[in-house]
Design an enzyme around this catalytic site. Sequence first.
Site, short mmCIF file in Angstrom:
data_model
loop_
_atom_site.label_atom_id
_atom_site.label_comp_id
_atom_site.label_asym_id
_atom_site.label_seq_id
_atom_site.Cartn_x
_atom_site.Cartn_y
_atom_site.Cartn_z
N ARG A 63 0.83 -1.21 0.00
CA ARG A 63 0.00 0.00 0.00
C ARG A 63 0.87 1.26 0.00
O ARG A 63 0.54 2.26 -0.64
CB ARG A 63 -0.93 -0.01 1.21
CG ARG A 63 -1.93 1.13 1.19
CD ARG A 63 -2.89 1.06 2.35
NE ARG A 63 -3.81 2.18 2.33
CZ ARG A 63 -4.17 2.89 3.38
NH1 ARG A 63 -3.68 2.58 4.57
NH2 ARG A 63 -5.00 3.89 3.27
N HIS A 67 0.66 4.51 -2.57
CA HIS A 67 0.45 5.87 -2.09
C HIS A 67 1.63 6.77 -2.46
O HIS A 67 1.46 7.97 -2.64
CB HIS A 67 0.23 5.86 -0.58
CG HIS A 67 -1.16 5.49 -0.19
ND1 HIS A 67 -1.94 6.28 0.63
CD2 HIS A 67 -1.94 4.42 -0.51
CE1 HIS A 67 -3.13 5.71 0.79
NE2 HIS A 67 -3.14 4.58 0.12
N ASN A 95 -3.28 9.57 4.46
CA ASN A 95 -2.14 8.68 4.67
C ASN A 95 -1.94 8.27 6.13
O ASN A 95 -1.05 7.47 6.43
CB ASN A 95 -0.85 9.36 4.18
CG ASN A 95 -0.69 9.26 2.67
OD1 ASN A 95 -1.24 8.36 2.04
ND2 ASN A 95 0.05 10.20 2.09
N HIS A 197 -6.14 -5.75 -3.08
CA HIS A 197 -7.05 -5.85 -1.95
C HIS A 197 -7.33 -7.30 -1.57
O HIS A 197 -8.14 -7.57 -0.69
CB HIS A 197 -8.36 -5.12 -2.25
CG HIS A 197 -8.26 -3.64 -2.04
ND1 HIS A 197 -9.33 -2.79 -2.13
CD2 HIS A 197 -7.20 -2.86 -1.72
CE1 HIS A 197 -8.93 -1.55 -1.88
NE2 HIS A 197 -7.65 -1.57 -1.63
#
Length: 323
Positions: A63, A67, A95, A197
């Site tokens: 992740r 980001h 975040n 996911h």
Amino acid sequence: MGRFSVILVLSFALALCLVPYTSFAQLSPNHYANICPNVQSIVRSAVQKKFQQTFVTIPATLRLFFHDCFVQGCDGSVLVASSGGNQAEKDNADNLSLAGDGFDTVIKAKAALDAVPQCRNKVSCADILALAARDVVNLAGGPSYTVELGRFDGLVSRSSDVNGRLPQPGFNLNQLNALFASNGLTQTDMIALSGAHTLGFSHCDRFSNRIQNPIDPTLNRQYAIQLQQQCPRNVDPRIAINMDPTTPRTFDNIYYQNLQQGKGLFTSDQILFTDTRSRATVNSFASSGNVFNSNFISAMTKLGRVGVKTARNGKIRTDCSVL
């Protein structure tokens, strides 16, 4: 990637739509061949050690890579700590849910590299994160793949730059496509990257609107009842729910089979199957792990080329958390 659980947005100024994702010509799998020839094995060993301490290493690192790349490109700017009058990317509201184990993975890999004189301060934090993201996918049972290297670390990290650049749990297909397209990624890339996911977790507030009466009609009712039990009203905000209720610790294509059954945790997950424009791709990935893996590898390679910095507009940080 929560979203991995990753999370991206719609309104972009024209300048943002022209993100320089074409500046990847400098990238090469062999970039460090004569600089730090064992970079990949050193990073992988550090990632494995971190993984042995906690499984969270896997979704947190993956992740973190997403980001990083969606905000000013893959330049390690998400790793920078706020200082003085500057609030860095990592302290933006979107975040704050990034797990500390992802940051720690990069820190430990950087320390392992610096312990080798030939490699000390020669490998960018951005490249360390890209390698670590590949390694955690593989450690979770997913494919290994070649990582292009040669990124430089960004010179800025501003919280304000995050606004509007990460996908949100309530996004529809148009919003997802617009955001990914602004980074040079197609709808198929977006659906493949959403497959991350299959790992990770989310806090209840990210999807609570779907399970409160009335229940979202696109959500499997039995799954909704299960989620209601796990996320009652006034639930402890620290409670985390697996993104994939079936195989949460394995990188596989079950995520897409869950979508076929109405078990996408976020609206932005389930819409991939609900919307007829993307359903065929979901069905294809659901029916073949190999097809999903090959598309995921392609999408990760393209993602890794977004906003790459060069020696002209970047540097090799000696401390990943300090500009």
